[in-house]
Scaffold this motif. Structure first.
Motif, PDB file in Angstrom:
ATOM      1  N   ALA A 137       0.824  -1.206   0.000  1.00 48.24           N
ATOM      2  CA  ALA A 137       0.000   0.000   0.000  1.00 48.24           C
ATOM      3  C   ALA A 137       0.859   1.258   0.000  1.00 48.24           C
ATOM      4  N   VAL A 138       1.927   1.263   0.788  1.00 49.64           N
ATOM      5  CA  VAL A 138       2.815   2.432   0.848  1.00 49.64           C
ATOM      6  C   VAL A 138       3.519   2.643  -0.489  1.00 49.64           C
ATOM      7  N   ALA A 139       4.009   1.572  -1.098  1.00 52.57           N
ATOM      8  CA  ALA A 139       4.709   1.704  -2.378  1.00 52.57           C
ATOM      9  C   ALA A 139       3.781   2.226  -3.468  1.00 52.57           C
ATOM     10  N   PHE A 140       2.569   1.693  -3.527  1.00 56.36           N
ATOM     11  CA  PHE A 140       1.640   2.117  -4.568  1.00 56.36           C
ATOM     12  C   PHE A 140       1.223   3.574  -4.376  1.00 56.36           C
ATOM     13  N   ALA A 141       0.833   3.956  -3.154  1.00 60.00           N
ATOM     14  CA  ALA A 141       0.355   5.321  -2.908  1.00 60.00           C
ATOM     15  C   ALA A 141       1.467   6.340  -3.085  1.00 60.00           C
ATOM     16  N   THR A 142       2.667   6.037  -2.637  1.00 58.45           N
ATOM     17  CA  THR A 142       3.778   6.988  -2.755  1.00 58.45           C
ATOM     18  C   THR A 142       4.204   7.146  -4.212  1.00 58.45           C
ATOM     19  N   THR A 143       4.235   6.065  -4.958  1.00 57.89           N
ATOM     20  CA  THR A 143       4.597   6.160  -6.379  1.00 57.89           C
ATOM     21  C   THR A 143       3.582   6.996  -7.154  1.00 57.89           C
ATOM     22  N   TRP A 144       2.322   6.810  -6.854  1.00 57.58           N
ATOM     23  CA  TRP A 144       1.286   7.596  -7.528  1.00 57.58           C
ATOM     24  C   TRP A 144       1.413   9.083  -7.179  1.00 57.58           C
ATOM     25  N   ALA A 145       1.716   9.405  -5.932  1.00 56.68           N
ATOM     26  CA  ALA A 145       1.901  10.809  -5.541  1.00 56.68           C
ATOM     27  C   ALA A 145       3.109  11.418  -6.249  1.00 56.68           C
ATOM     28  N   ALA A 146       4.180  10.662  -6.379  1.00 62.99           N
ATOM     29  CA  ALA A 146       5.368  11.181  -7.063  1.00 62.99           C
ATOM     30  C   ALA A 146       5.097  11.418  -8.552  1.00 62.99           C
ATOM     31  N   PHE A 156       2.190  11.990  -9.941  1.00 64.29           N
ATOM     32  CA  PHE A 156       1.208  13.060 -10.092  1.00 64.29           C
ATOM     33  C   PHE A 156       1.850  14.436  -9.971  1.00 64.29           C
ATOM     34  N   THR A 157       2.921  14.568  -9.202  1.00 64.14           N
ATOM     35  CA  THR A 157       3.592  15.855  -9.056  1.00 64.14           C
ATOM     36  C   THR A 157       4.723  16.057 -10.057  1.00 64.14           C
ATOM     37  N   TYR A 158       5.282  14.982 -10.565  1.00 67.62           N
ATOM     38  CA  TYR A 158       6.391  15.124 -11.524  1.00 67.62           C
ATOM     39  C   TYR A 158       5.906  15.332 -12.960  1.00 67.62           C
ATOM     40  N   LEU A 159       4.885  14.625 -13.365  1.00 70.85           N
ATOM     41  CA  LEU A 159       4.460  14.680 -14.765  1.00 70.85           C
ATOM     42  C   LEU A 159       4.028  16.079 -15.215  1.00 70.85           C
ATOM     43  N   PRO A 160       3.291  16.883 -14.430  1.00 71.28           N
ATOM     44  CA  PRO A 160       2.963  18.239 -14.904  1.00 71.28           C
ATOM     45  C   PRO A 160       4.200  19.099 -15.148  1.00 71.28           C
ATOM     46  N   VAL A 161       5.193  18.991 -14.274  1.00 71.06           N
ATOM     47  CA  VAL A 161       6.415  19.785 -14.463  1.00 71.06           C
ATOM     48  C   VAL A 161       7.147  19.343 -15.722  1.00 71.06           C
ATOM     49  N   ALA A 162       7.279  18.034 -15.908  1.00 72.91           N
ATOM     50  CA  ALA A 162       7.967  17.535 -17.092  1.00 72.91           C
ATOM     51  C   ALA A 162       7.204  17.877 -18.362  1.00 72.91           C
ATOM     52  N   ALA A 163       5.875  17.851 -18.316  1.00 74.89           N
ATOM     53  CA  ALA A 163       5.084  18.161 -19.510  1.00 74.89           C
ATOM     54  C   ALA A 163       5.239  19.614 -19.915  1.00 74.89           C
ATOM     55  N   VAL A 164       5.202  20.536 -18.937  1.00 77.37           N
ATOM     56  CA  VAL A 164       5.323  21.966 -19.271  1.00 77.37           C
ATOM     57  C   VAL A 164       6.715  22.275 -19.819  1.00 77.37           C
ATOM     58  N   ILE A 165       7.752  21.802 -19.147  1.00 70.27           N
ATOM     59  CA  ILE A 165       9.117  22.072 -19.609  1.00 70.27           C
ATOM     60  C   ILE A 165       9.394  21.352 -20.925  1.00 70.27           C
ATOM     61  N   GLY A 166       8.902  20.124 -21.057  1.00 69.64           N
ATOM     62  CA  GLY A 166       9.108  19.398 -22.307  1.00 69.64           C
ATOM     63  C   GLY A 166       8.403  20.036 -23.479  1.00 69.64           C
ATOM     64  N   LEU A 167       7.209  20.585 -23.278  1.00 72.18           N
ATOM     65  CA  LEU A 167       6.495  21.255 -24.354  1.00 72.18           C
ATOM     66  C   LEU A 167       7.260  22.483 -24.837  1.00 72.18           C
ATOM     67  N   TRP A 172      11.444  19.334 -10.546  1.00 78.23           N
ATOM     68  CA  TRP A 172      10.733  18.604  -9.485  1.00 78.23           C
ATOM     69  C   TRP A 172      11.559  18.602  -8.200  1.00 78.23           C
ATOM     70  N   MET A 173      12.867  18.455  -8.337  1.00 78.05           N
ATOM     71  CA  MET A 173      13.741  18.537  -7.167  1.00 78.05           C
ATOM     72  C   MET A 173      13.683  19.933  -6.536  1.00 78.05           C
ATOM     73  N   LEU A 174      13.676  20.943  -7.385  1.00 74.48           N
ATOM     74  CA  LEU A 174      13.619  22.312  -6.881  1.00 74.48           C
ATOM     75  C   LEU A 174      12.317  22.575  -6.126  1.00 74.48           C
ATOM     76  N   GLY A 175      11.219  21.938  -6.567  1.00 74.22           N
ATOM     77  CA  GLY A 175       9.958  22.092  -5.865  1.00 74.22           C
ATOM     78  C   GLY A 175       9.957  21.492  -4.474  1.00 74.22           C
ATOM     79  N   HIS A 176      10.886  20.595  -4.173  1.00 76.93           N
ATOM     80  CA  HIS A 176      11.023  20.010  -2.835  1.00 76.93           C
ATOM     81  C   HIS A 176      12.054  20.755  -1.991  1.00 76.93           C
ATOM     82  N   GLY A 177      12.540  21.878  -2.495  1.00 75.78           N
ATOM     83  CA  GLY A 177      13.513  22.669  -1.743  1.00 75.78           C
ATOM     84  C   GLY A 177      14.939  22.212  -1.910  1.00 75.78           C
ATOM     85  N   VAL A 178      15.221  21.327  -2.860  1.00 75.84           N
ATOM     86  CA  VAL A 178      16.574  20.829  -3.085  1.00 75.84           C
ATOM     87  C   VAL A 178      17.286  21.789  -4.037  1.00 75.84           C
ATOM     88  N   PRO A 179      18.397  22.403  -3.629  1.00 75.12           N
ATOM     89  CA  PRO A 179      19.123  23.306  -4.539  1.00 75.12           C
ATOM     90  C   PRO A 179      19.692  22.542  -5.741  1.00 75.12           C
TER      91      PRO A 179
END
Length: 577
Positions: free
Chosen positions: A185-194, A196-207, A228-235
């Motif tokens: 359950a943890v693996a499935f839910a966490t992967t889906w959350a990741a 869901f937050t990564y694909l919009p960023v990649a789609a906008v920059i890729g377009l 996506w890394m920058l959105g988590h506060g990672v320099p």
């Protein structure tokens, strides 16, 4: 007794009917009180046999007629069916025999018909008398089954014990055993959350990169992962220096999806509405550790291709966000928030809540002021976008980039309203009484900067945080007046139309004074998260000072909330219940 002649319409002989009625009346015996039917008997008693009653009545009628006539005629056999026709006597003429037979037959039929009708009437009369006697007996007997009369009144109902309805029924053991294991359950839910937050960023920059011919799908995926890394506060290290300004709108999206993941895992493990804080903490830690592993893997993929990302720093940032986001969802799913809140002292509970409300109301006031300033400078923003000359895709990318940093701009505007202001580079200051900036990047978001000190208008802008804090204090008083019953509050009225009791001054003052530090810490953390560096040059210091913003916000929020609670307590009359 002579018989009447045959009637053409087949009616009965009135003399025979009268004779039968007289015999029945003579044979009628009054019922003794012990033979009367009792209505108190149960329904399982034997029902009244009407056929037997009719049969016995006919037998008594035959015996009475035989005794009266002197035994001139034999009794009728019991249930023998219709009488057999009599054989003619040889000494009797044919005509005489026929008349006698006809006379006897008419008389027998009339007697039987009268007897049947009399028996039916007697049965009905007996039932009616039994019911009447039972009713009279029931009326005279004392009533033992007396129920208590309930007075429907608000005061009476208020003194009754409150019955709490049962919560949602728990599924049977067979369904519990079919739940998914915690790791799955943890693996499935966490992967889906990741995703869901990564694909919009990649789609906008890729377009944007695809339409401008700056790279294919691989380059877009790499750039999207860096964002996506920058959105988590990672320099993210680049050729011009580190990019360390976190787009807080993306961070809000990440926390939202992690909260949903924590809630889904809570449901999967069967801990929903359990009120268990340890199980909520278990879910938060499990999701956080899994999300940290994903962040570490993403840092290894981004590092080494024109960007530098620290895997250790990525793991730490992802772990903190994972535990915080999943903890919000698991606490909400298990109901442990309510359980923990009930254990806190009322002053502490209401102070934390009022502080958070005041902080977000002040932030909303800053967002409104910043949006109005940007709207007034809309012409300059349009000129900045057109100056890039990158086509539609490039302009759309710049616009989306500005939207991603809209939350950051709201925090900066809030710091501007509070007084400390913010910086856009080294040796720069933007506050109500001073505006000192150097060359700035051409970003549409910076078109709303004030051209200089506000002067007299600055005093009016300073009242916005005070008004927001006062609204939080007014909400505190109203919540204590009309909210749930709790310690520190007087008993609510039991009847409608009564005055609602006022909350105690000790509770109001204590919660108001505590709300100030809570609001200061909240706005200070937001100020720290909204700032950062944009390279190694002059823009290495961007954003407000979190310490100054936190201290000023604590003082303003505490005083404003206290003024709001006191005003509502003194001047806002309590509504009737």
């Amino acid at each position: 007794m002579p018989s009447t002649t045959d009637r053409p319409d087949g009616s009965e002989d009135p003399f025979a009917v009268a004779e039968a009625l007289q015999s029945v009346v003579r044979e009628t015996e009054p019922l003794s009180p012990g033979d009367r039917p009792d209505r108190t008997t149960s329904r399982d008693t034997e029902p009244f046999d009407f056929e037997r009653f009719d049969r016995e009545t006919r037998e008594r009628r035959v015996r009475a007629r035989e005794a009266r006539d002197g035994g001139s005629r034999a009794p009728e056999p019991r249930d023998a069916g219709p009488p057999a026709p009599e054989q003619p006597d040889a000494t009797t003429p044919a005509g005489s025999r026929t008349a006698a037979e006809r006379t006897g037959t008419d008389r027998t039929a009339a007697e039987r018909t009268a007897a049947d009708r009399t028996a039916a009437e007697r049965a009905g009369a007996d039932r009616t008398a039994a019911e009447r006697n039972g009713t009279r007996r029931a009326d005279t007997e004392p009533v033992t089954d007396v129920r208590e009369t309930v007075l429907v009144d608000d005061a009476v109902l208020g003194r009754r014990e409150t019955v709490r309805l049962p919560s949602q029924r728990r599924p049977p053991e067979s369904r519990r055993s079919s739940r998914a294991p915690l790791p799955i359950a943890v693996a499935f839910a966490t992967t889906w959350a990741a995703l869901f937050t990564y694909l919009p960023v990649a789609a906008v920059i890729g377009l944007a990169r695809t339409l401008e011919g700056s790279g294919g799908i691989g380059g877009a995926a790499h750039a999207g992962l860096a964002g996506w890394m920058l959105g988590h506060g990672v320099p993210v290290g680049t050729s011009i220096g580190p990019l360390a300004i976190t787009p807080l709108l993306l961070t809000v999206l990440v926390v939202w999806r992690l909260s949903a993941a924590g809630l889904h895992v809570t449901r999967a493990m069967g801990a929903r509405h359990s009120g268990s804080a340890p199980r909520a903490l278990l879910v938060a830690v499990a999701v956080g550790v899994t999300y940290s592993l994903m962040g570490t893997a993403g840092a290894h993929l981004v590092d080494g291709r024109g960007t530098e990302v620290s895997a250790v720093e990525a793991a730490l940032h992802f772990l903190v966000l994972g535990v915080a986001g999943a903890g919000l969802g698991s606490l909400r799913g298990t109901g442990a928030v309510s359980t923990l809140a009930r254990r806190l002292h009322p002053i502490l509970r209401h102070g934390i809540r009022s502080g958070l409300v005041a902080a977000f109301l002040i932030l909303a006031a800053g967002a409104v002021a910043g949006g109005l300033s940007l709207a007034l400078g809309g012409g300059s923003a349009a000129e900045m976008i057109a100056a890039y000359r990158t086509g539609v895709a490039g302009q759309a990318g710049i616009t989306l980039l500005s939207i991603a940093y809209a939350v950051n701009a709201s925090v900066w505007s809030t710091a501007y309203l509070l007084g400390p202001g913010f910086a856009l580079g080294t040796d720069s200051a933007i506050r109500l009484t001073e505006v000192t900036v150097g060359p700035l990047p051409t970003l549409p978001l910076l078109a709303g900067l004030p051209p200089g000190p506000m002067g007299a208008w600055g005093a009016l802008l300073l009242t916005l945080p005070v008004i927001a804090g006062g609204a939080a204090g007014w909400l505190l008083t109203q919540r204590l007046r009309h909210g749930r019953q709790g310690p520190g509050r007087q008993q609510r009225p039991k009847r409608r139309g009564a005055e609602v009791p006022e909350p105690s001054w000790s509770l109001l003052v204590g919660a108001s004074l505590l709300s100030g530090p809570v609001a200061g810490v909240t706005l200070g953390l937001l100020s720290w998260a909204s700032g950062g560096a944009l390279g190694d040059g002059r823009l290495s210091r961007i954003g407000p000072d979190p310490v100054q913003v936190g201290l000023v916000a604590a003082v303003i929020a505490g005083v404003a909330v206290l003024l709001g609670t006191a005003s509502a307590r003194l001047f806002a009359p309590a509504r009737r219940s």
